[in-house]
Design a protein around this motif. Structure first.
Motif, PDB file in Angstrom:
ATOM      1  N   LYS A  32       0.625  -1.188   0.083  1.00 56.29           N
ATOM      2  CA  LYS A  32       0.135  -0.036  -0.044  1.00 56.29           C
ATOM      3  C   LYS A  32       0.805   1.259   0.040  1.00 56.29           C
ATOM      4  CE  LYS A  32      -3.682  -2.393   2.319  1.00 56.29           C
ATOM      5  NZ  LYS A  32      -4.587  -2.240   3.785  1.00 56.29           N
ATOM      6  N   GLN A  33       2.017   1.276  -0.600  1.00 50.40           N
ATOM      7  CA  GLN A  33       2.828   2.356  -0.620  1.00 50.40           C
ATOM      8  C   GLN A  33       2.599   3.238  -2.028  1.00 50.40           C
ATOM      9  OE1 GLN A  33       6.810   0.987  -0.270  1.00 50.40           O
ATOM     10  NE2 GLN A  33       6.604   0.472   1.713  1.00 50.40           N
ATOM     11  N   PHE A  34       1.228   3.754  -1.979  1.00 50.75           N
ATOM     12  CA  PHE A  34       0.801   4.315  -3.012  1.00 50.75           C
ATOM     13  C   PHE A  34       1.223   5.431  -3.819  1.00 50.75           C
ATOM     14  CE2 PHE A  34      -3.095   2.150  -1.232  1.00 50.75           C
ATOM     15  CZ  PHE A  34      -3.158   1.248  -1.968  1.00 50.75           C
ATOM     16  N   GLN A  35       1.892   6.016  -3.059  1.00 55.74           N
ATOM     17  CA  GLN A  35       2.701   7.262  -3.548  1.00 55.74           C
ATOM     18  C   GLN A  35       4.155   7.092  -4.464  1.00 55.74           C
ATOM     19  OE1 GLN A  35       3.662  10.532  -0.882  1.00 55.74           O
ATOM     20  NE2 GLN A  35       4.753  11.782  -2.306  1.00 55.74           N
ATOM     21  N   GLU A  36       4.592   6.031  -3.974  1.00 51.84           N
ATOM     22  CA  GLU A  36       5.905   5.549  -4.421  1.00 51.84           C
ATOM     23  C   GLU A  36       5.522   4.621  -5.867  1.00 51.84           C
ATOM     24  OE1 GLU A  36       5.128   5.028  -1.483  1.00 51.84           O
ATOM     25  OE2 GLU A  36       6.788   5.870  -0.299  1.00 51.84           O
ATOM     26  N   ALA A  37       4.269   3.780  -5.681  1.00 50.37           N
ATOM     27  CA  ALA A  37       3.635   3.198  -6.700  1.00 50.37           C
ATOM     28  C   ALA A  37       3.293   4.050  -8.025  1.00 50.37           C
ATOM     29  CB  ALA A  37       2.534   2.318  -6.332  1.00 50.37           C
ATOM     30  N   ASP A  38       2.816   5.470  -7.505  1.00 50.77           N
ATOM     31  CA  ASP A  38       2.256   5.979  -8.622  1.00 50.77           C
ATOM     32  C   ASP A  38       3.587   6.698  -9.421  1.00 50.77           C
ATOM     33  OD1 ASP A  38       0.275   8.158  -9.635  1.00 50.77           O
ATOM     34  OD2 ASP A  38       1.671   9.596  -8.965  1.00 50.77           O
ATOM     35  N   LYS A  39       4.706   6.942  -8.651  1.00 48.17           N
ATOM     36  CA  LYS A  39       5.879   7.421  -9.357  1.00 48.17           C
ATOM     37  C   LYS A  39       6.383   6.575 -10.361  1.00 48.17           C
ATOM     38  CE  LYS A  39       7.315  10.443  -5.538  1.00 48.17           C
ATOM     39  NZ  LYS A  39       8.234  10.677  -4.522  1.00 48.17           N
ATOM     40  N   ASN A  44      -9.848  21.222  -5.600  1.00 53.19           N
ATOM     41  CA  ASN A  44     -10.338  21.670  -4.460  1.00 53.19           C
ATOM     42  C   ASN A  44     -10.901  23.154  -4.542  1.00 53.19           C
ATOM     43  OD1 ASN A  44     -11.011  22.224  -1.661  1.00 53.19           O
ATOM     44  ND2 ASN A  44      -8.963  22.570  -1.178  1.00 53.19           N
ATOM     45  N   ASN A  45     -12.117  23.344  -4.562  1.00 51.31           N
ATOM     46  CA  ASN A  45     -12.765  24.724  -4.622  1.00 51.31           C
ATOM     47  C   ASN A  45     -12.409  25.117  -6.147  1.00 51.31           C
ATOM     48  OD1 ASN A  45     -13.968  24.911  -2.103  1.00 51.31           O
ATOM     49  ND2 ASN A  45     -12.114  25.793  -1.445  1.00 51.31           N
ATOM     50  N   GLY A  46     -12.445  24.042  -7.127  1.00 50.22           N
ATOM     51  CA  GLY A  46     -12.132  24.490  -8.566  1.00 50.22           C
ATOM     52  C   GLY A  46     -10.664  24.492  -9.127  1.00 50.22           C
ATOM     53  N   ILE A  47      -9.830  24.608  -8.081  1.00 49.16           N
ATOM     54  CA  ILE A  47      -8.553  24.627  -8.343  1.00 49.16           C
ATOM     55  C   ILE A  47      -7.481  23.032  -8.094  1.00 49.16           C
ATOM     56  CG2 ILE A  47      -6.324  25.632  -7.519  1.00 49.16           C
ATOM     57  CD1 ILE A  47      -8.019  27.910  -6.394  1.00 49.16           C
ATOM     58  N   MET A  48      -6.836  23.036  -9.076  1.00 43.47           N
ATOM     59  CA  MET A  48      -6.040  21.642  -9.005  1.00 43.47           C
ATOM     60  C   MET A  48      -5.287  21.464  -7.948  1.00 43.47           C
ATOM     61  SD  MET A  48      -6.363  19.161 -11.210  1.00 43.47           S
ATOM     62  CE  MET A  48      -7.109  18.896 -12.698  1.00 43.47           C
ATOM     63  N   LYS A  49      -5.430  20.398  -7.093  1.00 49.75           N
ATOM     64  CA  LYS A  49      -4.621  20.178  -5.950  1.00 49.75           C
ATOM     65  C   LYS A  49      -3.268  20.064  -6.119  1.00 49.75           C
ATOM     66  CE  LYS A  49      -8.263  17.712  -3.136  1.00 49.75           C
ATOM     67  NZ  LYS A  49      -8.462  16.535  -2.416  1.00 49.75           N
ATOM     68  N   ARG A  50      -2.181  20.398  -5.137  1.00 50.46           N
ATOM     69  CA  ARG A  50      -1.007  20.613  -5.180  1.00 50.46           C
ATOM     70  C   ARG A  50      -0.553  19.277  -4.930  1.00 50.46           C
ATOM     71  NH1 ARG A  50       1.067  26.293  -2.302  1.00 50.46           N
ATOM     72  NH2 ARG A  50       0.007  27.398  -3.805  1.00 50.46           N
ATOM     73  N   TYR A  51       0.584  18.670  -5.689  1.00 48.31           N
ATOM     74  CA  TYR A  51       1.290  17.234  -5.417  1.00 48.31           C
ATOM     75  C   TYR A  51       2.488  17.449  -4.452  1.00 48.31           C
ATOM     76  CZ  TYR A  51       4.132  13.179  -6.648  1.00 48.31           C
ATOM     77  OH  TYR A  51       4.538  11.952  -6.813  1.00 48.31           O
ATOM     78  N   PRO A  52       2.813  16.605  -3.703  1.00 45.67           N
ATOM     79  CA  PRO A  52       1.769  15.376  -3.463  1.00 45.67           C
ATOM     80  C   PRO A  52       0.949  15.402  -2.101  1.00 45.67           C
ATOM     81  CG  PRO A  52       4.102  15.314  -2.326  1.00 45.67           C
ATOM     82  CD  PRO A  52       4.009  16.699  -2.944  1.00 45.67           C
ATOM     83  N   ASP A  53       1.319  16.728  -1.484  1.00 44.69           N
ATOM     84  CA  ASP A  53       0.449  16.744   0.027  1.00 44.69           C
ATOM     85  C   ASP A  53      -1.053  16.645  -0.015  1.00 44.69           C
ATOM     86  OD1 ASP A  53       3.049  16.422   1.059  1.00 44.69           O
ATOM     87  OD2 ASP A  53       3.206  18.662   1.309  1.00 44.69           O
ATOM     88  N   GLU A  54      -1.532  17.404  -0.978  1.00 45.85           N
ATOM     89  CA  GLU A  54      -3.020  17.529  -1.052  1.00 45.85           C
ATOM     90  C   GLU A  54      -3.720  16.159  -1.581  1.00 45.85           C
ATOM     91  OE1 GLU A  54      -4.007  21.228  -2.878  1.00 45.85           O
ATOM     92  OE2 GLU A  54      -3.144  22.488  -1.104  1.00 45.85           O
ATOM     93  N   PHE A  55      -2.914  15.209  -1.972  1.00 42.81           N
ATOM     94  CA  PHE A  55      -3.788  14.081  -2.490  1.00 42.81           C
ATOM     95  C   PHE A  55      -3.713  13.050  -1.347  1.00 42.81           C
ATOM     96  CE2 PHE A  55      -2.293  16.297  -6.390  1.00 42.81           C
ATOM     97  CZ  PHE A  55      -3.625  15.908  -6.982  1.00 42.81           C
ATOM     98  N   VAL A  56      -4.462  11.867  -1.498  1.00 36.37           N
ATOM     99  CA  VAL A  56      -4.743  10.947  -0.576  1.00 36.37           C
ATOM    100  C   VAL A  56      -4.065   9.769  -0.995  1.00 36.37           C
ATOM    101  CG1 VAL A  56      -6.378   9.571   0.820  1.00 36.37           C
ATOM    102  CG2 VAL A  56      -6.747  12.001   0.064  1.00 36.37           C
ATOM    103  N   TRP A  57      -3.042   9.339  -0.409  1.00 32.43           N
ATOM    104  CA  TRP A  57      -2.299   8.015  -0.537  1.00 32.43           C
ATOM    105  C   TRP A  57      -2.734   6.828   0.020  1.00 32.43           C
ATOM    106  CZ3 TRP A  57      -0.004   9.380  -4.923  1.00 32.43           C
ATOM    107  CH2 TRP A  57       0.493  10.523  -5.178  1.00 32.43           C
ATOM    108  N   THR A  58      -3.848   6.740   0.596  1.00 33.62           N
ATOM    109  CA  THR A  58      -4.411   5.490   0.985  1.00 33.62           C
ATOM    110  C   THR A  58      -5.903   4.913   0.187  1.00 33.62           C
ATOM    111  OG1 THR A  58      -5.761   6.446   2.639  1.00 33.62           O
ATOM    112  CG2 THR A  58      -3.660   6.381   3.082  1.00 33.62           C
ATOM    113  N   THR A  59      -6.500   3.875   0.744  1.00 30.83           N
ATOM    114  CA  THR A  59      -7.687   3.482   0.037  1.00 30.83           C
ATOM    115  C   THR A  59      -8.885   4.311   0.763  1.00 30.83           C
ATOM    116  OG1 THR A  59      -7.573   1.551   1.650  1.00 30.83           O
ATOM    117  CG2 THR A  59      -6.921   1.316  -0.705  1.00 30.83           C
ATOM    118  N   ASP A  60      -8.459   5.266   1.568  1.00 26.56           N
ATOM    119  CA  ASP A  60      -9.594   6.208   2.082  1.00 26.56           C
ATOM    120  C   ASP A  60      -9.788   6.928   1.035  1.00 26.56           C
ATOM    121  OD1 ASP A  60      -9.611   4.795   4.681  1.00 26.56           O
ATOM    122  OD2 ASP A  60      -8.095   6.371   5.340  1.00 26.56           O
TER     123      ASP A  60
END
Length: 240
Positions: free
Chosen positions: A114-121, A197-213
């Motif tokens: 479940k290391q999704f951020q590393e898997a995404d890269k 978020n409010n019509g603005i693209m989220k900032r990578y990586p902190d504003e994304f959710v890296w879990t199955t939540d």
């Protein structure tokens, strides 16, 4: 003795019912039932035997339930059960030997954990390397004209790895499904998969959710900041 036999029979019925159902995403009640079975010593052993048999049966396609059970045995079970699982299924529930241009085992390892951020890269790196092979041009991201050079078999494999180890929540085909259900409106897709978020693209990586939540389709990101054309062409490549 009879009580133990009845208990095993009941656990077997519960496990059979888990595998009989066809899930797009694994419901909470099914995940909870898997946890309860793994908490029981006999249930844990029985589930281990069944998952090994299912995965080694090459006629079975990998399933999101198989992926979840594999992950949960590694997370929750006693060391002897984990060791048995790793000895019999050292690479996970998806056989990668003859599929795709690359060996995607490093990605499978990350997704199992479940290391999704590393898997995404790593997924982005694989896609770029697939295009580099065809074009002989170095790639750090993909343009829409590059997508045609991604072999469909490799795209399918990358997508399946994401789906199987995320309870069915992540993957390019999942994003396409959400997009189609949004009448192919990109702004609605971004909202549903929480890329804005409010019509603005989220900032990578902190504003994304890296879990199955995260919501359905949140990952992988794929050119998240580079418009819609490349993703549109990727969706057109998905035939499954």
């Amino acid at each position: 003795m009879e009580q133990k036999i009845n208990k095993l029979r009941n656990i077997s019925k519960e496990i059979d019912n888990i595998f009989k159902q066809d899930y797009s995403i694994i419901p909470y009640k099914i995940e909870k039932l898997i946890d309860e079975i793994l908490y029981d010593d006999e249930g844990e052993k029985l589930l281990l035997e069944i998952i090994i048999e299912r995965v080694n049966n090459l006629s079975n396609d990998p399933d999101i339930v198989d992926g979840l059970i594999y992950q949960k045995i590694l997370e929750k079970s006693k060391s002897s059960i984990k060791e048995n699982l790793i000895v019999n299924l050292p690479n996970g529930v998806i056989h990668l030997d003859s599929l795709g241009i690359f060996n995607y085992q490093p990605l499978q390892n990350l997704l199992i954990k479940k290391q999704f951020q590393e898997a995404d890269k790593l997924t982005q790196q694989y896609l770029c390397r697939l295009v580099e092979i065809k074009t002989n041009n170095k790639k750090n991201w993909l343009y829409f004209t590059d997508v045609q050079f991604v072999p469909q078999q490799d795209l399918f494999m990358l997508d399946m790895l994401w789906r199987v180890y995320s309870k069915g929540k992540f993957g390019f085909s999942i994003q396409k499904k959400v997009w189609v259900h949004s009448n192919k409106k990109w702004d609605k897709l971004w909202e549903k998969i929480h890329w804005i978020n409010n019509g603005i693209m989220k900032r990578y990586p902190d504003e994304f959710v890296w879990t199955t939540d995260a919501p359905e389709g949140h990952l992988p990101l794929f050119n998240q900041l580079r418009g819609t054309q490349a993703l549109h062409y990727l969706f057109k490549s998905i035939k499954w």
